[in-house]
Design an enzyme around this catalytic site. Structure first.
Site, PDB file in Angstrom:
ATOM      1  N   ASP A 249       0.835  -1.201   0.000  1.00 10.96           N
ATOM      2  CA  ASP A 249       0.000   0.000   0.000  1.00 10.96           C
ATOM      3  C   ASP A 249       0.873   1.256   0.000  1.00 10.96           C
ATOM      4  O   ASP A 249       1.843   1.344   0.764  1.00 10.96           O
ATOM      5  CB  ASP A 249      -0.860  -0.041   1.274  1.00 10.96           C
ATOM      6  CG  ASP A 249      -1.963   0.990   1.282  1.00 10.96           C
ATOM      7  OD1 ASP A 249      -2.843   0.920   0.421  1.00 10.96           O
ATOM      8  OD2 ASP A 249      -1.937   1.867   2.174  1.00 10.96           O
ATOM      9  N   GLU A 322      14.415 -15.649   0.481  1.00 12.04           N
ATOM     10  CA  GLU A 322      14.770 -16.746   1.391  1.00 12.04           C
ATOM     11  C   GLU A 322      13.710 -17.845   1.387  1.00 12.04           C
ATOM     12  O   GLU A 322      13.932 -18.939   1.869  1.00 12.04           O
ATOM     13  CB  GLU A 322      14.897 -16.228   2.834  1.00 12.04           C
ATOM     14  CG  GLU A 322      16.074 -15.314   3.065  1.00 12.04           C
ATOM     15  CD  GLU A 322      16.004 -14.720   4.471  1.00 12.04           C
ATOM     16  OE1 GLU A 322      15.414 -15.354   5.369  1.00 12.04           O
ATOM     17  OE2 GLU A 322      16.508 -13.598   4.646  1.00 12.04           O
TER      18      GLU A 322
HETATM   19  C1  GLC Z   1      -4.157   2.966  -0.701  1.00 14.79           C
HETATM   20  C2  GLC Z   1      -5.417   2.143  -0.633  1.00 14.79           C
HETATM   21  C3  GLC Z   1      -6.544   3.018  -0.223  1.00 14.79           C
HETATM   22  C4  GLC Z   1      -6.240   3.621   1.131  1.00 14.79           C
HETATM   23  C5  GLC Z   1      -4.907   4.357   1.104  1.00 14.79           C
HETATM   24  C6  GLC Z   1      -4.428   4.655   2.485  1.00 14.79           C
HETATM   25  O1  GLC Z   1      -4.192   3.880  -1.712  1.00 14.79           O
HETATM   26  O2  GLC Z   1      -5.643   1.501  -1.847  1.00 14.79           O
HETATM   27  O3  GLC Z   1      -7.762   2.339  -0.180  1.00 14.79           O
HETATM   28  O4  GLC Z   1      -7.248   4.502   1.492  1.00 14.79           O
HETATM   29  O5  GLC Z   1      -3.905   3.579   0.519  1.00 14.79           O
HETATM   30  O6  GLC Z   1      -4.005   3.483   3.113  1.00 14.79           O
END
Ligand code: GLC
Length: 615
Positions: A249, A322
């Site tokens: 993310d 790993e």
């Molecule tokens: C990413 C996710 C989104 C979230 C953001 C903050 O873009 O896809 O849904 O709100 O990160 O974590």
């Protein structure tokens, strides 16, 4: 008739050619992903079709109105039958759900709303038994404000080790009453929140903390060694359980520019602005904005795409190496242009990055062709395969986007007061776009429900909305709830079969139209979107399109609105123009995008076909 498509013959392997040839339109162009050539083999992920499960909205086994991991296990036969290779599951970790689980309070446990660790292990084992790989979501940029570390940081004073794990700063101004810099949150409003304690111990009063997203998602300090070690330990926790990979993310956000300099820009995930009047399905040569993939590199914000992030991914790559079984990392990095994004998938870093440029290209042949060409070229330049995606949990579902008057626009949510899409036109285009995407070499990401042709919920009530972006922008952004509505499995049941009959109401209301899209209305029904996806995925596997080589067809003439290429034996022709086009008589159609796609030997507008040479 606007043009005639001709096959270019079998694809000879060749070197990567420069971008822009499809725009020139006259010659066939060969673009070979160099990945397989450089490694001598293709790991599973390089050609996989990966299905995104948004667990809140996939299937509710326990009847609490929210989907869960047991629901995923129950639906694995459906996913096997669909023909996907892997699932990516959005966060199911312990979380107060301030941002639908992207605010993690405990990275090593399952939120009771979604089940238990045992449910996870069972789901993973059952998926593996069916040959479906499982990718989980890792959220390293920020934690929840309910995470033990953040609670400790609040209790400990300024300058403490606990505070150093986050981005705490003294305020500006005489009494520290101004935020440390002018950064804006991606969700709207300032990216800094000041602590509430009257006396926080700092010389100038309570400190501020940085949050690129919601105030309940404090950013971690990636200069802190403990943060780095903790995230590696979390990787190992899930790798040891047997996951096949991680979707990272905000992969471009972890490291911020030294000194946190002011920046006047607005941080955004999706550049949602419409590309002005020319952005219709009529091609308009150079004036068309090319999906954000500008020739010139845009100035980089101090929050994103800093050089330091790459060290982190090099370390993670070593950790994954790993483990046996080609574990992988896929970056969610809203970075442009394509060459800049390709830096995340250099050898020894991540394995894949989402191709948002393709998602943003809209229903426009030239923009799509340019995006495809640039993506393949940039990925091949670092020896990586490309990826393709049309929808996810952060963007308007593509059948709805493509049904707007400007089918290249990507609004940040749609509400009742906004323009409503042409549902059937959008679906016709969406299915055609799916045929374009699934014919491309590399790997493809599907978002749950797109195999049903699900549209966005565009008329959600204010009271139902939950996306923090809606609230932080005072409703100006309608937010992402409309693409997150629980799936319809059975048209006759309460909640369209999302949960058991006596289940609580689904956490977001479903529009009435979802009944028409329910699985039971499409399963085994010839011509349904579900059967269309099953068939396209099976052809994709049979013709090994994931490992293929793309050769542009001469039909890609500027302004023609035709997008056409071969991949192995398959000729893909898509008609994004407003006129029918002739199909080559020496080929036969093996799949078309919809019941109205063909008119004799002509391909209708808003349609696509895959063809093979007549034997
Ligand atoms: C990413 C996710 C989104 C979230 C953001 C903050 O873009 O896809 O849904 O709100 O990160 O974590």
């Amino acid at each position: 008739m606007s043009s005639t498509s001709k096959n270019t013959g079998g694809p000879a392997r060749g070197s990567v050619t420069g971008a822009g040839s499809p725009a020139g339109g006259n010659s066939a162009v060969q673009v070979e992903p160099a990945f397989a050539a450089s490694t001598g083999r293709s790991p599973w992920w390089s050609t996989a079709v990966i299905y995104q499960i948004y667990p809140r909205s996939f299937s509710d086994a326990d009847g609490n109105g929210m989907g869960d991991l047991k629901g995923v296990t129950d639906r694995l036969p459906y996913l096997s039958r669909l023909g996907i290779d892997a699932v990516w599951i959005s966060p199911f970790y312990v979380s107060p759900q301030a941002d639908a689980g992207y605010d993690v309070a405990d990275y090593r446990d399952v939120d009771p709303r979604f089940g238990t660790l045992t449910d996870f292990d069972q789901m993973l084992a059952a998926a593996h038994e069916r040959g479906i790989r499982v990718i989980v979501d890792l959220v390293p940029n920020h934690t929840s404000d309910q995470h033990a570390w953040f609670r400790q940081a609040l209790e400990s004073g300024p300058g403490s080790a606990a505070r150093d794990r986050y981005m705490f700063r003294d305020g500006r101004g005489e009494h520290g009453e101004l935020p440390p810099n002018n950064w804006q949150s991606v969700f709207g409003g300032p990216a800094w929140t000041r602590l509430e304690e009257a006396d926080d111990g700092a010389a100038t009063g309570p400190q501020w903390y940085l949050h690129l997203f919601d105030a309940r998602q404090p950013d971690l300090n990636w200069q802190n060694e403990e943060v780095r070690q903790e995230m590696v330990s979390i990787l190992r926790f899930w790798l040891d359980r047997g996951v096949d990979g991680f979707r990272i993310d905000v992969a471009h956000g972890l490291v911020k520019a030294e000194g946190l300099p002011d920046w006047a820009g607005q941080a955004a995930m999706v550049s949602g602005e419409s590309s002005t009047a020319e952005a219709t399905n009529v091609e308009d040569e150079e004036e068309v904005r090319m999906g954000g993939s500008a020739q010139q590199e845009p100035p980089r914000s101090p929050m994103f795409d800093q050089e330091g992030v790459h060290d982190i991914y090099r370390q993670w790559n070593e950790v994954l190496a790993e483990y046996h079984g080609d574990r992988m990392l896929v970056a969610e990095a809203w970075v442009e242009p394509a060459e800049r994004l390709a830096r995340y998938i250099r050898p020894g870093e991540m394995h894949q990055a989402f191709n948002f440029d393709f998602l943003l290209a809209g229903w426009n042949a030239r923009r799509m062709a340019k995006s495809i060409d640039e993506s393949l070229t940039a990925a091949a330049s670092v020896g990586a395969p490309s990826t393709w995606v049309l929808s996810n949990h952060d963007t308007i579902r593509h059948p709805t986007r493509f049904g707007l008057a400007d089918p290249t626009s990507v609004p940040k949510g749609i509400g009742r007061q906004d323009e409503q899409p042409d549902e059937s036109l959008g679906l016709a285009r969406a299915r055609a776009a799916t045929l374009i995407m699934l014919a491309l070499p590399g790997s493809a990401y599907l978002y749950q429900g797109e195999e049903l042709g699900l549209p966005e919920h565009t008329e959600l009530d204010h009271a139902a909305r939950q996306d923090p972006a809606y609230f932080r922008t005072g409703g100006e952004e309608r937010g992402r709830d409309g693409c997150r509505v629980p799936l319809p499995w059975n048209s006759q049941s309460a909640g369209f079969g999302f949960g058991p009959d006596d289940a609580a109401e689904p956490w977001l209301p479903q529009p009435e139209s979802f009944g028409r899209y329910a699985v039971d209305r499409q399963d085994g029904v010839p011509g349904s979107t579900l059967e269309f996806y099953r068939s396209a995925l099976s052809h994709r596997a049979r013709f090994q399109l994931g490992t293929g080589v793309l050769v542009w067809s001469p039909a890609n003439k500027p302004g023609s609105g035709v997008l056409s290429f071969t991949n192995g034996q398959v000729l893909m022709v898509a008609n994004l123009s407003t006129d029918s086009i002739d199909l080559p008589p020496e080929h036969q159609v093996i799949i078309s995008s919809g019941p109205d796609a063909l008119d004799g030997s002509h391909l209708s507008p808003n349609a696509a076909v895959w063809m093979t040479p007549r034997s």
